[in-house]
Design a protein around this motif. Structure first.
Motif, mmCIF file in Angstrom:
data_model
loop_
_atom_site.group_PDB
_atom_site.id
_atom_site.type_symbol
_atom_site.label_atom_id
_atom_site.label_comp_id
_atom_site.label_asym_id
_atom_site.label_seq_id
_atom_site.Cartn_x
_atom_site.Cartn_y
_atom_site.Cartn_z
ATOM 1 N N LYS A 152 68.455 -12.292 0.564
ATOM 2 C CA LYS A 152 68.815 -12.299 -0.886
ATOM 3 C C LYS A 152 67.076 -12.279 -1.270
ATOM 4 N N GLY A 153 67.050 -11.358 -2.439
ATOM 5 C CA GLY A 153 65.818 -11.146 -3.032
ATOM 6 C C GLY A 153 66.044 -9.911 -4.035
ATOM 7 N N ASN A 154 64.949 -9.496 -4.445
ATOM 8 C CA ASN A 154 65.056 -8.283 -5.557
ATOM 9 C C ASN A 154 64.701 -7.063 -4.645
ATOM 10 N N ILE A 155 65.879 -6.305 -4.427
ATOM 11 C CA ILE A 155 65.947 -5.443 -3.418
ATOM 12 C C ILE A 155 65.494 -4.145 -3.944
ATOM 13 N N ILE A 156 64.647 -3.476 -3.076
ATOM 14 C CA ILE A 156 64.017 -1.928 -3.660
ATOM 15 C C ILE A 156 64.101 -0.801 -2.517
ATOM 16 N N TYR A 157 64.625 0.251 -2.670
ATOM 17 C CA TYR A 157 64.567 1.168 -1.444
ATOM 18 C C TYR A 157 64.832 2.537 -2.054
ATOM 19 N N SER A 158 64.632 3.696 -1.469
ATOM 20 C CA SER A 158 64.735 4.876 -1.744
ATOM 21 C C SER A 158 65.998 5.608 -1.022
ATOM 22 N N THR A 159 66.618 6.571 -1.649
ATOM 23 C CA THR A 159 67.761 7.260 -1.057
ATOM 24 C C THR A 159 67.246 8.818 -1.112
ATOM 25 N N THR A 160 66.407 9.309 -2.075
ATOM 26 C CA THR A 160 65.914 10.523 -2.217
ATOM 27 C C THR A 160 64.518 10.384 -2.875
ATOM 28 N N PRO A 161 63.581 11.487 -2.989
ATOM 29 C CA PRO A 161 62.390 11.478 -3.364
ATOM 30 C C PRO A 161 62.083 10.929 -4.984
ATOM 31 N N ASP A 162 63.417 11.313 -5.489
ATOM 32 C CA ASP A 162 63.635 10.969 -7.106
ATOM 33 C C ASP A 162 64.740 9.919 -7.451
ATOM 34 N N ASN A 163 65.092 9.105 -6.295
ATOM 35 C CA ASN A 163 66.016 8.121 -6.775
ATOM 36 C C ASN A 163 65.557 6.806 -5.784
ATOM 37 N N LEU A 164 65.000 5.911 -6.803
ATOM 38 C CA LEU A 164 64.797 4.612 -6.212
ATOM 39 C C LEU A 164 65.695 3.510 -6.680
ATOM 40 N N VAL A 165 66.214 2.738 -5.648
ATOM 41 C CA VAL A 165 67.417 2.006 -6.086
ATOM 42 C C VAL A 165 66.739 0.336 -6.331
ATOM 43 N N LEU A 166 66.908 -0.299 -7.382
ATOM 44 C CA LEU A 166 66.283 -1.695 -7.611
ATOM 45 C C LEU A 166 67.491 -2.644 -7.750
ATOM 46 N N ILE A 167 67.751 -3.605 -7.086
ATOM 47 C CA ILE A 167 68.714 -4.457 -7.603
ATOM 48 C C ILE A 167 68.092 -5.842 -7.784
ATOM 49 N N GLU A 168 68.024 -6.568 -8.909
ATOM 50 C CA GLU A 168 67.717 -7.883 -8.966
ATOM 51 C C GLU A 168 68.620 -8.907 -8.237
ATOM 52 N N ASN A 169 67.957 -9.920 -7.669
ATOM 53 C CA ASN A 169 69.030 -10.983 -6.886
ATOM 54 C C ASN A 169 70.243 -10.193 -6.131
ATOM 55 N N GLY A 170 69.655 -9.283 -5.173
ATOM 56 C CA GLY A 170 70.872 -8.707 -4.561
ATOM 57 C C GLY A 170 70.781 -9.250 -2.849
ATOM 58 N N TYR A 171 71.517 -8.529 -2.250
ATOM 59 C CA TYR A 171 71.605 -8.742 -0.822
ATOM 60 C C TYR A 171 71.597 -7.547 0.207
ATOM 61 N N VAL A 172 70.709 -7.722 0.958
ATOM 62 C CA VAL A 172 70.714 -6.646 2.076
ATOM 63 C C VAL A 172 71.384 -7.164 3.410
ATOM 64 N N VAL A 173 72.100 -6.616 4.118
ATOM 65 C CA VAL A 173 72.974 -7.326 5.439
ATOM 66 C C VAL A 173 72.243 -6.637 6.534
ATOM 67 N N CYS A 174 71.874 -7.478 7.564
ATOM 68 C CA CYS A 174 71.274 -6.949 8.843
ATOM 69 C C CYS A 174 72.526 -7.352 10.043
ATOM 70 N N GLU A 175 72.801 -6.166 10.591
ATOM 71 C CA GLU A 175 74.049 -6.681 11.369
ATOM 72 C C GLU A 175 73.432 -5.929 12.885
ATOM 73 N N ASN A 176 72.768 -6.777 13.762
ATOM 74 C CA ASN A 176 72.204 -6.055 14.985
ATOM 75 C C ASN A 176 70.998 -5.420 14.982
ATOM 76 N N GLY A 177 70.277 -5.666 13.768
ATOM 77 C CA GLY A 177 69.063 -4.758 13.890
ATOM 78 C C GLY A 177 69.187 -3.501 12.766
ATOM 79 N N ILE A 178 70.540 -3.540 12.529
ATOM 80 C CA ILE A 178 70.783 -2.384 11.620
ATOM 81 C C ILE A 178 71.206 -2.884 10.232
ATOM 82 N N SER A 179 71.114 -2.004 9.137
ATOM 83 C CA SER A 179 71.466 -2.350 7.932
ATOM 84 C C SER A 179 73.028 -2.056 7.558
ATOM 85 N N GLY A 180 73.577 -3.188 7.035
ATOM 86 C CA GLY A 180 74.799 -3.080 6.861
ATOM 87 C C GLY A 180 75.307 -2.519 5.346
ATOM 88 N N GLY A 181 74.191 -2.393 4.737
ATOM 89 C CA GLY A 181 74.328 -2.045 3.228
ATOM 90 C C GLY A 181 73.801 -3.100 2.211
#
Length: 423
Positions: free
Chosen positions: A9-38
């Motif tokens: 949990k934190g301020n999540i930042i990541y890219s999907t394309t060179p022009d699209n940067l996703v910024l989510i305040e106080n969001g969650y990123v899930v780890c499942e056996n070393g792989i992102s669950g989203g």
């Protein structure tokens, strides 16, 4: 859910394309056996029972990828930066790399390199060693202990280098095969990458033999391409059967087209070379600091992105004096501004979003589904505390990210995870 499943949990930042940067305040990123669950603004019901690692107001970004660096040049940082490429190699690089024939020196120097790399923002890297098989194994052992994901190459050279740093053609082939055999089954995190240094230091015969090794062992390839005008002219003399620099690799079967290949620099690639890079799916490692330090020029990265080439960033230690990928991102923006002003006013400068993409998902693609928090990607992450980068005004997430890229360093990293495992 098992113990290998958790959420950050934190301020999540990541890219999907060179022009699209996703910024989510106080969001969650899930780890499942070393792989992102989203990534989620709120945890879905199926994840409500998993452990949550709450990092508060800190930034959470994908681990950074360095597509080009020379481990044995760690001790050369900041030396000879007033020279051009070929003079720098002969004056500083080759004598330093010769030291790695001594096991004690290799252990000491590579120990320093791996310790700094472990603390850096880099989670994956493509790394040149030297011609020395034993020293290359020392490097791989040390990198394995870091649990970073790296590709390491024993360098091949059989011409146009000092005698003490050249192998005979057959010896270079045999030592490479012995290196590959010696490492079988010994590494979980570190893997081999075939490494002809560059065309000027490899005869046609050696390139053919390396091509045969690549086909037999299905190895990726790393080398240099069109870095310096003098180098390009030299390749034309050495390889008259090749129409351009990249074609000399192509003739040996070491230029994409089923052989995963990353070429550093591509500062002065001709149109036919760019077309072949695109056609064969070759990756370009853009190394802006090195290209400035060694007076090589500025790669036309805007053109490469517009034409759909695979592009990532490289520190090119020690042509680049810093191994920080934060520095590589800011340098990429700055040199693109000079290219726009001084070379081609139709080539707009790179944006913050674009260089962040290059340092994460762009370079990460060379390793597979790497460099993003999208579901199905490897869970490589950095947790960054930017509180020490003082500012008197409130800032948004994009502004905070930009300040980390320009002002941050390894001390701002409070957690570093690779495939879900804390480093």
């Amino acid at each position: 859910m098992n113990e290998n499943c958790y959420a950050v949990k934190g301020n999540i930042i990541y890219s999907t394309t060179p022009d699209n940067l996703v910024l989510i305040e106080n969001g969650y990123v899930v780890c499942e056996n070393g792989i992102s669950g989203g990534v989620f603004e709120n945890l879905p019901e199926k994840y409500r029972s998993i452990q949550v690692k709450d990092y508060g107001d800190r930034l959470v970004i994908p681990g950074l990828v360095d597509l080009h660096m020379h481990a044995p040049q760690y001790g050369l940082r900041g030396f000879g930066m007033d020279l051009e490429l070929l003079d720098w190699l002969n004056t500083y690089t080759f004598p330093e790399e010769a030291r790695y024939a001594e096991e004690a020196y290799a252990k000491r120097a590579y120990g320093m390199f791996t310790e700094e790399l472990k603390k850096s923002p880099t989670t994956r890297a493509c790394i040149f060693a030297t011609i020395h098989r034993d020293a290359t194994k020392i490097l791989m052992d040390l990198l394995e202990d870091t649990k970073l994901r790296t590709m390491v190459g024993k360098v091949n050279m059989d011409r146009n280098a000092p005698e003490y740093l050249c192998e005979a053609t057959e010896e270079s082939q045999e030592e490479t095969l012995r290196w590959l055999k010696d490492m079988e089954g010994h590494y979980q995190y570190t893997s081999p990458i075939l490494t002809p240094r560059f065309i000027p230091s490899c005869t046609d015969s050696l390139m053919v033999k390396l091509g045969e090794i690549q086909k037999e062992h299905h190895l990726p390839v790393q080398s240099h391409l069109s870095e310096n005008e003098g180098e390009i002219a030299w390749v034309k003399e050495l390889c008259p059967s090749a129409g351009f620099y990249g074609e000399a690799y192509e003739q040996a079967g070491l230029f994409g087209n089923g052989c995963k290949t990353v070429m550093a620099h591509c500062v002065s690639s001709a149109e036919e070379e760019i077309a072949l890079i695109r056609k064969n799916g070759v990756y370009v490692a853009h190394c802006p600091q090195s290209n400035m330090n060694l007076s090589s020029g500025i790669a036309p990265v805007r053109k490469y992105l517009n034409e759909g080439l695979h592009v990532g960033l490289g520190s090119d230690l020690a042509g680049g004096s810093s191994m920080s990928m934060f520095r590589a991102m800011s340098d990429a923006i700055q040199v693109s501004k000079l290219y726009w002003r001084l070379v081609d006013q139709t080539a707009s400068p790179l944006t913050l979003k674009e260089v962040f993409y290059l340092a994460t998902r762009g370079g990460g693609e060379f390793f597979g589904k790497v460099g993003s928090f999208e579901a199905g990607f490897a869970f490589d992450a950095l947790v960054i505390d930017d509180e020490s980068i003082w500012h008197p005004q409130p800032l948004g997430l994009l502004e905070r990210l930009e300040r980390v890229i320009y002002l941050g360093d390894s001390s701002n990293i409070v957690e570093k995870m690779v495939e879900g495992e804390t480093i």
